[in-house]
Write a protein that holds these residues in place. Structure first.
Motif, mmCIF file in Angstrom:
data_model
loop_
_atom_site.group_PDB
_atom_site.id
_atom_site.type_symbol
_atom_site.label_atom_id
_atom_site.label_comp_id
_atom_site.label_asym_id
_atom_site.label_seq_id
_atom_site.Cartn_x
_atom_site.Cartn_y
_atom_site.Cartn_z
ATOM 1 N N ILE A 11 5.447 7.783 -5.117
ATOM 2 C CA ILE A 11 5.068 6.494 -4.679
ATOM 3 C C ILE A 11 4.056 5.960 -5.265
ATOM 4 N N CYS A 12 4.684 4.600 -5.731
ATOM 5 C CA CYS A 12 3.628 3.861 -6.670
ATOM 6 C C CYS A 12 2.715 2.864 -5.769
ATOM 7 N N HIS A 20 -4.228 1.045 -9.268
ATOM 8 C CA HIS A 20 -2.679 1.242 -9.924
ATOM 9 C C HIS A 20 -2.763 2.906 -10.068
ATOM 10 N N ARG A 21 -1.957 3.235 -9.119
ATOM 11 C CA ARG A 21 -1.741 4.596 -9.346
ATOM 12 C C ARG A 21 -0.770 5.047 -8.740
ATOM 13 N N ARG A 25 3.936 13.155 -3.479
ATOM 14 C CA ARG A 25 4.019 13.889 -2.121
ATOM 15 C C ARG A 25 4.823 15.094 -2.233
ATOM 16 N N VAL A 26 4.680 16.178 -2.192
ATOM 17 C CA VAL A 26 5.520 17.478 -2.084
ATOM 18 C C VAL A 26 5.377 18.026 -0.601
ATOM 19 N N SER A 27 6.429 18.103 -0.259
ATOM 20 C CA SER A 27 6.714 18.685 1.150
ATOM 21 C C SER A 27 7.716 20.080 1.019
#
Length: 71
Positions: A11-12, A20-21, A25-27
């Motif tokens: 996700i930007c 700015h990052r 997300r790891v599920s």
């Protein structure tokens, strides 16, 4: 028995300012089945068994990343 599976999203977060990052997300999902008849076919664990599997995965990830333990 079905194996846990992982979903990853990138996700930007660019708000137009100085932030700015990218967020990663790891599920990880552990499927379970509450119906004994269907469970015999799907070979999925019970809800309680899936919870134990999920707790082991969570502990392993906390240990790996050094994340704090939740209550």
């Amino acid at each position: 028995m079905s194996e846990p599976y992982t979903h990853v999203r990138l996700i930007c977060s660019d708000d137009g300012g100085l932030n700015h990052r990218y967020e990663i997300r790891v599920s990880t999902f552990v499927a379970f089945d509450v119906d004994p008849g269907r469970r015999a076919v799907t070979r999925n664990p019970t809800k309680d068994q899936a919870e134990e599997i999920a707790k082991k995965i969570a502990k392993s990830e906390r240990d790996r990343t050094g994340a704090p333990v939740w209550k």
